[in-house]
Design a protein around this motif. Sequence first.
Motif, short mmCIF file in Angstrom:
data_model
loop_
_atom_site.label_atom_id
_atom_site.label_comp_id
_atom_site.label_asym_id
_atom_site.label_seq_id
_atom_site.Cartn_x
_atom_site.Cartn_y
_atom_site.Cartn_z
N SER A 52 0.81 -1.22 0.00
CA SER A 52 0.00 0.00 0.00
C SER A 52 0.84 1.27 0.00
O SER A 52 0.34 2.35 -0.33
CB SER A 52 -0.94 0.00 1.21
N ARG A 53 2.12 1.19 0.36
CA ARG A 53 2.98 2.37 0.36
C ARG A 53 3.67 2.56 -0.98
O ARG A 53 4.35 3.56 -1.18
CB ARG A 53 4.01 2.25 1.49
N PHE A 54 3.51 1.59 -1.87
CA PHE A 54 4.12 1.71 -3.21
C PHE A 54 3.22 2.55 -4.10
O PHE A 54 2.04 2.75 -3.80
CB PHE A 54 4.30 0.33 -3.83
N GLN A 74 0.58 3.34 -6.91
CA GLN A 74 -0.61 2.54 -7.14
C GLN A 74 -0.44 1.54 -8.28
O GLN A 74 -0.98 0.44 -8.23
CB GLN A 74 -1.81 3.44 -7.41
N GLY A 75 0.32 1.91 -9.31
CA GLY A 75 0.55 0.99 -10.42
C GLY A 75 1.29 -0.26 -9.97
O GLY A 75 0.94 -1.38 -10.38
N TRP A 76 2.29 -0.08 -9.12
CA TRP A 76 3.03 -1.23 -8.60
C TRP A 76 2.16 -2.06 -7.66
O TRP A 76 2.28 -3.28 -7.62
CB TRP A 76 4.28 -0.75 -7.87
N GLN A 77 1.31 -1.39 -6.91
CA GLN A 77 0.41 -2.11 -6.01
C GLN A 77 -0.55 -3.00 -6.80
O GLN A 77 -0.77 -4.16 -6.44
CB GLN A 77 -0.37 -1.14 -5.14
N LYS A 78 -1.10 -2.47 -7.87
CA LYS A 78 -2.01 -3.26 -8.71
C LYS A 78 -1.29 -4.44 -9.34
O LYS A 78 -1.85 -5.54 -9.44
CB LYS A 78 -2.64 -2.38 -9.78
N LEU A 79 -0.03 -4.24 -9.76
CA LEU A 79 0.75 -5.34 -10.33
C LEU A 79 0.98 -6.42 -9.28
O LEU A 79 0.88 -7.62 -9.58
CB LEU A 79 2.07 -4.81 -10.86
N ALA A 80 1.27 -6.00 -8.04
CA ALA A 80 1.50 -6.98 -6.97
C ALA A 80 0.24 -7.80 -6.71
O ALA A 80 0.31 -9.02 -6.51
CB ALA A 80 1.93 -6.25 -5.70
N VAL A 81 -0.92 -7.14 -6.72
CA VAL A 81 -2.18 -7.86 -6.51
C VAL A 81 -2.44 -8.84 -7.65
O VAL A 81 -2.87 -9.98 -7.44
CB VAL A 81 -3.35 -6.86 -6.38
N PHE A 82 -2.15 -8.41 -8.89
CA PHE A 82 -2.33 -9.30 -10.04
C PHE A 82 -1.46 -10.54 -9.91
O PHE A 82 -1.91 -11.67 -10.15
CB PHE A 82 -2.00 -8.53 -11.33
N LEU A 83 -0.20 -10.33 -9.51
CA LEU A 83 0.71 -11.47 -9.36
C LEU A 83 0.27 -12.37 -8.20
O LEU A 83 0.50 -13.58 -8.23
CB LEU A 83 2.13 -10.97 -9.12
N SER A 84 -0.38 -11.78 -7.20
CA SER A 84 -0.85 -12.59 -6.08
C SER A 84 -1.91 -13.60 -6.53
O SER A 84 -1.98 -14.71 -5.99
CB SER A 84 -1.40 -11.71 -4.97
#
Length: 239
Positions: free
Chosen positions: A107-109, A111-121
């Motif tokens: 959440s501190r990254f 928003q684009g990186w956060q969305k990528l992390a969620v996608f990879l999850s």
Amino acid sequence: MQNFYAMSVSIPFFSNYWHLITRLGEVQYLLPAALGVCLVLIRSDGTRLLAVRWLQTLLIAAFITLASKIAFIGWGIGSARFNFTGVSGHAMFAASIVPLLVATLASRFPQGWQKLAVFLSFALVLLVGVSRVAVGAHSASEVIAGLLLGSTASAMAIAHKGLPRGSWNQYVPMVVLAWLVLAPFQTPQLPTHSLVTWSALQLSGHAKPYTRTDMMREHHARTARQPASDLKGKPFSTG
């Protein structure tokens, strides 16, 4: 799901580590991390509603999963056609918890990186689901049901308030990450199936649990007695 599994078992890494990967969906591994993160989210006005909605959807998904298992073990409510005996708990918990855990940790990254992390999850969640088929714990239909149910729960929580955005002390993600890395090697396996079976027998009043073997044997017996001409154009009978 079956095609993906067929490809993955030929990859040495996957074929050697399915039993470790499948532990990533265990309730005693994921639930403490989820509750810990929710406590952090609840402390902030901006993420309090997200935490509440997450806990609500997780509770509903867990209830549906448990009910499906008890219905089959206690009363034989399932489907021989789809080889379905209940929603996969590992797949459901992974899909309902992992994406929001990752979203919170990121959440501190930007928003684009956060969305990528969620996608990879979600890719990791899918791998956990495939592992349940690989270790022979569930059929593809049971895993798909778990993935859909869990993904719906996490998606409903995110849709209500969006991805969490916040800043807190760095010890929070460090503690959660340490738990996620070390817990699969340290946490003992809980006798969840035995507890579910005991509950189903207590509620149904039956002396023996209904099993997948019972369902398939009864299904084969019915189809063997029924003339082939009668099977055409008729709906499939479930066990």
